[in-house]
Write a protein that holds these residues in place. Structure first.
Motif, mmCIF file in Angstrom:
data_model
loop_
_atom_site.group_PDB
_atom_site.id
_atom_site.type_symbol
_atom_site.label_atom_id
_atom_site.label_comp_id
_atom_site.label_asym_id
_atom_site.label_seq_id
_atom_site.Cartn_x
_atom_site.Cartn_y
_atom_site.Cartn_z
ATOM 1 N N GLU A 169 6.621 0.036 5.484
ATOM 2 C CA GLU A 169 6.610 -0.213 4.043
ATOM 3 C C GLU A 169 6.830 -1.688 3.732
ATOM 4 O O GLU A 169 6.265 -2.232 2.775
ATOM 5 N N PRO A 185 1.770 1.505 -6.067
ATOM 6 C CA PRO A 185 2.801 2.217 -5.302
ATOM 7 C C PRO A 185 2.290 3.499 -4.647
ATOM 8 O O PRO A 185 2.614 3.779 -3.491
ATOM 9 N N ARG A 186 1.479 4.283 -5.354
ATOM 10 C CA ARG A 186 0.974 5.531 -4.779
ATOM 11 C C ARG A 186 -0.011 5.252 -3.631
ATOM 12 O O ARG A 186 0.002 5.934 -2.614
ATOM 13 N N LYS A 189 0.037 2.699 -1.705
ATOM 14 C CA LYS A 189 0.858 2.257 -0.574
ATOM 15 C C LYS A 189 1.486 3.455 0.136
ATOM 16 O O LYS A 189 1.507 3.520 1.363
ATOM 17 N N GLU A 190 2.003 4.411 -0.658
ATOM 18 C CA GLU A 190 2.634 5.588 -0.057
ATOM 19 C C GLU A 190 1.644 6.358 0.809
ATOM 20 O O GLU A 190 1.989 6.829 1.909
ATOM 21 N N ARG A 239 1.675 6.597 5.145
ATOM 22 C CA ARG A 239 1.658 7.883 5.842
ATOM 23 C C ARG A 239 0.435 8.012 6.755
ATOM 24 O O ARG A 239 0.518 8.635 7.820
ATOM 25 N N LEU A 282 3.982 14.270 -0.408
ATOM 26 C CA LEU A 282 4.103 13.563 -1.690
ATOM 27 C C LEU A 282 4.062 14.501 -2.892
ATOM 28 O O LEU A 282 4.289 14.068 -4.023
#
Length: 264
Positions: free
Chosen positions: A188, A201-202, A204-205, A209, A223
């Protein structure tokens, strides 16, 4: 943006496990596993130079049975006869990994060649070095008599990954304790830098993963979002980064990890 061939991105992604293991006991095995898969490396030895006469073995892993003796002898006095010294210390001001000259047995004096090649059964090597402040980490990748010299393709593959390998080795042995840092958090942290900082942000998440080896359905469950939503975030992220595959995403992350990652 420079486009990497598929074989190059596959090689880089193979090193990911070692990068994520930096600072952890699993680092040496993860690194050796990757080197063996990518180019059939039989043994890896790393030395740290602290000044021109202070040398310490840092890593010794693989199939060479007398490697411990070689490491001790090299650190004691044989380092003075290593022809790579001139290149290593001639580029002490370099901020980037140094890919050392192609192996040739005639570069070495008779005593050095007998102990390090004939007695050890070593027939080929690829080497790189990287300076971090006043220390240099010298990475040696060996091939033994049992399997013969590296092929041209293997040398090419090693040449592509050794900058990343050298940077990862240097970071691991810098003495910083990373044992309490979660690999997920380490990934991260890389998303705070260009070009990954462009992502929402989403996005990146989802990408974190993907890099951690999770499939789209697992990411969806983790998520708490729909599968199609995961695919949409992935598509948007890849579009912003100018890539089209997971391997290219790995390549971006590993470029960030080498060598700037070392100098943070």
């Amino acid at each position: 943006m420079q486009t990497l061939r598929l074989s190059e991105t596959e090689d880089l992604s193979d090193v990911t496990a070692a990068v994520l293991a930096i600072g952890r006991p699993a680092f040496s095995c993860a690194l050796m596993d990757a080197l063996s898969r990518i180019a059939g490396v039989d043994h890896c030895m790393v030395f740290a130079f602290h000044g021109e006469r202070s040398v310490r073995p840092q890593l010794d892993i693989g199939s060479v049975s007398i490697a411990g003796e070689l490491g001790a002898a090299y650190a004691d006095h044989f380092h003075l006869a290593d022809p790579n010294r001139d290149v290593i210390f001639g580029k002490a001001a370099s901020a980037f990994p140094i890919l050392l000259p192609a192996f040739s047995r005639r570069m070495y004096n008779a005593n050095y060649a007998k102990m390090f090649f004939e007695d050890a059964g070593i027939v080929d090597k690829v080497a790189a070095a990287i300076w971090v402040d006043y220390s240099c980490f010298y990475v040696n990748l060996y091939r033994t008599r049992k399997r013969g010299p590296f092929t041209q393709d293997q040398v090419g593959r090693l040449s592509r990954i050794t900058p990343t390998v050298a940077a990862a080795v240097a970071r691991h042995f810098q003495g910083e304790s990373l044992l309490d840092e979660d690999p997920f958090q380490r990934l991260e942290a890389l998303f705070s830098r260009p070009p990954l900082i462009r992502l929402t942000p989403r996005e990146k998440e989802v990408c974190v993963r993907i890099l951690s080896g999770l499939g789209s359905e697992t990411i969806s469950a983790d998520l708490g979002i729909g599968l199609q939503t995961v695919l949409t975030y992935r598509k948007r992220a890849y579009g912003k980064l100018g890539i089209s595959s997971q391997n290219e995403l790995f390549a971006i992350v590993l470029r960030l990890a080498s060598p700037q990652f070392v100098r943070q």
